[in-house]
Scaffold this motif. Sequence first.
Motif, PDB file in Angstrom:
ATOM      1  N   THR A 144      20.025  -1.538  -4.852  1.00  0.00           N
ATOM      2  CA  THR A 144      20.976  -2.330  -4.076  1.00  0.00           C
ATOM      3  C   THR A 144      20.586  -2.503  -2.616  1.00  0.00           C
ATOM      4  OG1 THR A 144      22.368  -0.427  -3.465  1.00  0.00           O
ATOM      5  CG2 THR A 144      22.842  -1.534  -5.567  1.00  0.00           C
ATOM      6  N   GLU A 145      19.822  -1.540  -2.044  1.00  0.00           N
ATOM      7  CA  GLU A 145      19.478  -1.673  -0.634  1.00  0.00           C
ATOM      8  C   GLU A 145      18.141  -1.005  -0.329  1.00  0.00           C
ATOM      9  OE1 GLU A 145      22.557   0.183   1.775  1.00  0.00           O
ATOM     10  OE2 GLU A 145      21.455   2.073   1.812  1.00  0.00           O
ATOM     11  N   ALA A 146      17.562  -1.411   0.800  1.00  0.00           N
ATOM     12  CA  ALA A 146      16.317  -0.823   1.279  1.00  0.00           C
ATOM     13  C   ALA A 146      16.494  -0.411   2.729  1.00  0.00           C
ATOM     14  CB  ALA A 146      15.165  -1.815   1.145  1.00  0.00           C
ATOM     15  N   ARG A 147      15.793   0.672   3.114  1.00  0.00           N
ATOM     16  CA  ARG A 147      15.975   1.239   4.452  1.00  0.00           C
ATOM     17  C   ARG A 147      14.638   1.416   5.185  1.00  0.00           C
ATOM     18  NH1 ARG A 147      17.294   4.936   1.228  1.00  0.00           N
ATOM     19  NH2 ARG A 147      16.170   6.480   2.458  1.00  0.00           N
ATOM     20  N   PRO A 148      13.812   0.396   5.281  1.00  0.00           N
ATOM     21  CA  PRO A 148      12.581   0.559   6.060  1.00  0.00           C
ATOM     22  C   PRO A 148      12.900   0.721   7.537  1.00  0.00           C
ATOM     23  CG  PRO A 148      12.935  -1.753   5.585  1.00  0.00           C
ATOM     24  CD  PRO A 148      14.009  -0.998   4.835  1.00  0.00           C
ATOM     25  N   GLY A 149      12.021   1.383   8.258  1.00  0.00           N
ATOM     26  CA  GLY A 149      12.222   1.542   9.693  1.00  0.00           C
ATOM     27  C   GLY A 149      11.074   0.971  10.492  1.00  0.00           C
ATOM     28  N   ASN A 150       9.879   1.408  10.174  1.00  0.00           N
ATOM     29  CA  ASN A 150       8.702   1.036  10.952  1.00  0.00           C
ATOM     30  C   ASN A 150       8.385  -0.458  10.902  1.00  0.00           C
ATOM     31  OD1 ASN A 150       5.536   0.797  11.265  1.00  0.00           O
ATOM     32  ND2 ASN A 150       6.110   2.747  12.204  1.00  0.00           N
ATOM     33  N   TYR A 151       8.873  -1.157   9.884  1.00  0.00           N
ATOM     34  CA  TYR A 151       8.572  -2.580   9.692  1.00  0.00           C
ATOM     35  C   TYR A 151       8.847  -3.415  10.927  1.00  0.00           C
ATOM     36  CZ  TYR A 151      13.436  -4.055   9.702  1.00  0.00           C
ATOM     37  OH  TYR A 151      14.714  -4.342  10.107  1.00  0.00           O
ATOM     38  N   ALA A 152       9.803  -2.987  11.760  1.00  0.00           N
ATOM     39  CA  ALA A 152      10.184  -3.791  12.919  1.00  0.00           C
ATOM     40  C   ALA A 152       9.069  -3.831  13.960  1.00  0.00           C
ATOM     41  CB  ALA A 152      11.458  -3.234  13.550  1.00  0.00           C
ATOM     42  N   LEU A 153       8.400  -2.697  14.168  1.00  0.00           N
ATOM     43  CA  LEU A 153       7.359  -2.611  15.184  1.00  0.00           C
ATOM     44  C   LEU A 153       5.965  -2.611  14.580  1.00  0.00           C
ATOM     45  CD1 LEU A 153       8.917   0.055  17.606  1.00  0.00           C
ATOM     46  CD2 LEU A 153       9.166  -2.432  17.641  1.00  0.00           C
ATOM     47  N   LEU A 154       5.784  -1.874  13.508  1.00  0.00           N
ATOM     48  CA  LEU A 154       4.501  -1.679  12.839  1.00  0.00           C
ATOM     49  C   LEU A 154       3.515  -0.929  13.750  1.00  0.00           C
ATOM     50  CD1 LEU A 154       4.167  -5.127  11.049  1.00  0.00           C
ATOM     51  CD2 LEU A 154       4.842  -2.944  10.026  1.00  0.00           C
ATOM     52  N   ASP A 155       2.436  -0.419  13.151  1.00  0.00           N
ATOM     53  CA  ASP A 155       1.485   0.399  13.902  1.00  0.00           C
ATOM     54  C   ASP A 155       0.184   0.524  13.116  1.00  0.00           C
ATOM     55  OD1 ASP A 155       2.114   2.260  11.869  1.00  0.00           O
ATOM     56  OD2 ASP A 155       3.549   3.323  13.131  1.00  0.00           O
ATOM     57  N   ARG A 156      -0.739   1.308  13.633  1.00  0.00           N
ATOM     58  CA  ARG A 156      -2.054   1.449  12.997  1.00  0.00           C
ATOM     59  C   ARG A 156      -1.955   2.111  11.623  1.00  0.00           C
ATOM     60  NH1 ARG A 156      -6.160   4.598  15.505  1.00  0.00           N
ATOM     61  NH2 ARG A 156      -7.717   3.276  14.469  1.00  0.00           N
ATOM     62  N   THR A 157      -0.941   2.950  11.412  1.00  0.00           N
ATOM     63  CA  THR A 157      -0.785   3.575  10.100  1.00  0.00           C
ATOM     64  C   THR A 157      -0.478   2.533   9.042  1.00  0.00           C
ATOM     65  OG1 THR A 157      -0.057   5.677  11.056  1.00  0.00           O
ATOM     66  CG2 THR A 157       0.541   5.249   8.763  1.00  0.00           C
ATOM     67  N   GLN A 158       0.419   1.604   9.340  1.00  0.00           N
ATOM     68  CA  GLN A 158       0.745   0.548   8.381  1.00  0.00           C
ATOM     69  C   GLN A 158      -0.469  -0.347   8.125  1.00  0.00           C
ATOM     70  OE1 GLN A 158       3.572   0.872   6.887  1.00  0.00           O
ATOM     71  NE2 GLN A 158       4.493   2.330   8.320  1.00  0.00           N
ATOM     72  N   VAL A 159      -1.271  -0.565   9.163  1.00  0.00           N
ATOM     73  CA  VAL A 159      -2.498  -1.349   8.990  1.00  0.00           C
ATOM     74  C   VAL A 159      -3.452  -0.609   8.048  1.00  0.00           C
ATOM     75  CG1 VAL A 159      -4.519  -2.302  10.162  1.00  0.00           C
ATOM     76  CG2 VAL A 159      -2.256  -2.488  11.235  1.00  0.00           C
ATOM     77  N   ALA A 160      -3.591   0.711   8.253  1.00  0.00           N
ATOM     78  CA  ALA A 160      -4.472   1.511   7.402  1.00  0.00           C
ATOM     79  C   ALA A 160      -4.012   1.505   5.952  1.00  0.00           C
ATOM     80  CB  ALA A 160      -4.552   2.942   7.925  1.00  0.00           C
ATOM     81  N   LEU A 161      -2.702   1.414   5.740  1.00  0.00           N
ATOM     82  CA  LEU A 161      -2.153   1.384   4.380  1.00  0.00           C
ATOM     83  C   LEU A 161      -2.252  -0.006   3.746  1.00  0.00           C
ATOM     84  CD1 LEU A 161       0.999   3.608   4.958  1.00  0.00           C
ATOM     85  CD2 LEU A 161      -0.928   4.172   3.464  1.00  0.00           C
ATOM     86  N   GLY A 162      -2.616  -0.998   4.534  1.00  0.00           N
ATOM     87  CA  GLY A 162      -2.826  -2.332   3.998  1.00  0.00           C
ATOM     88  C   GLY A 162      -1.592  -3.207   3.913  1.00  0.00           C
ATOM     89  N   VAL A 163      -0.488  -2.815   4.575  1.00  0.00           N
ATOM     90  CA  VAL A 163       0.737  -3.615   4.496  1.00  0.00           C
ATOM     91  C   VAL A 163       0.990  -4.411   5.774  1.00  0.00           C
ATOM     92  CG1 VAL A 163       1.806  -2.101   2.798  1.00  0.00           C
ATOM     93  CG2 VAL A 163       2.182  -1.666   5.238  1.00  0.00           C
TER      94      VAL A 163
END
Length: 393
Positions: A257-276
Amino acid sequence: MTVGQDAEPTDEGNPTSVSVATTASTLPRRLVELDTPAPVVELPRLNANLARAATIADAAGLSLRPHTKTHKSVAIARRQLAAGAAGLTVSKLDELAALRAADAPSYLLAYPVVTRAKATRLVDLLQSIPADLQVGVDNPAGAAALSDAAQYAGATIDVLIEIDSGLGRCGVPPAAAADLAAALLRRPGLRLSGVFTHAGHAYRARDGAELSRIAQQEADAVRYAAGQLRAMGVACPVVSVGSTPTFLTPVDRTGITEARPGNYALLDRTQVALGVANLDQCAFSVICTVVSTGPGRAVVDGGSKVFGLDQGAHGVSLLDGYGEDPERGAMLSWLSEEHGVVADPAGRFEVGDRLRFVPNHACATANLAGHLYLVDGETVVDDVPVDAPGGGR
């Protein structure tokens, strides 16, 4: 994310030359005027990230309840709500108290409350917030503390059972949800509203296939737990998942019913390393000044007290260095508390140069900042506080 090298000269006695943002009249209006280290959020990228998340949530039929621990900023939380978020997630009571000012229609405290002091404070906050509030529970002791505080205040607390979908931190196994639910239903003052999980082990993923497997595991875990609750007669209207890398990974989320992402708003090198994400989607960076140079190195005025020491999450190192300036090709090779050292074998950088680093972990860096400059290109739009800095209670 081009950064000017030097501010234009100003008259020595001119008060407008002071680069300390304290009021609207003294807020620097250009990027080159910011004193460093300067934590900046690029608004076009932030808005694009918020719109991307809204599109993903709408396509999957999910409510979006972003986790504010990434920025801890009322100003950014309001932008998330304006972009379609249905509510907010917080980790600590200090965050809840601070983020009340965002006027979200509902909040989730996704952290165990197990002491009398915290349960009492929670009830006090519940009675002062004109919004729905849900609280995570993963053990009978926490349920007892919440129940006692609710009964004393004549209140009812909505609770969600936290499910361990593979991280191995908080939460009960999906098969144990029914047992905990039975214990909760015996506690007066509590209303069981559903289940939630956080697939933090996604940050250990080594490739896209593993990330997809973890994202599916996350959804399957809470879906199974919700089925267990419904089999015993609990409606379970909330079935919630939360993690930026899993949210940005397409999987079958039927029944969620819902999702709770946090980092998606700013993003960072970790998200880049994960490929998203890509570096050009990262909305958060820190401008630093080169304060010293030496053989093979340049030293900037941002160290571990600015960037933290993250090179990955949950015990896994994904990254080299501690921050990256993609335009100047500079990497923070190592940090001390007040200094960041950039490998510079060619001697490209000089004292006074300004470098702009995308941090490894936006959440930790923003938490250390105290305030954030909102910028649009070379224009400084606003200076907003990080409203709940530090570890919190």
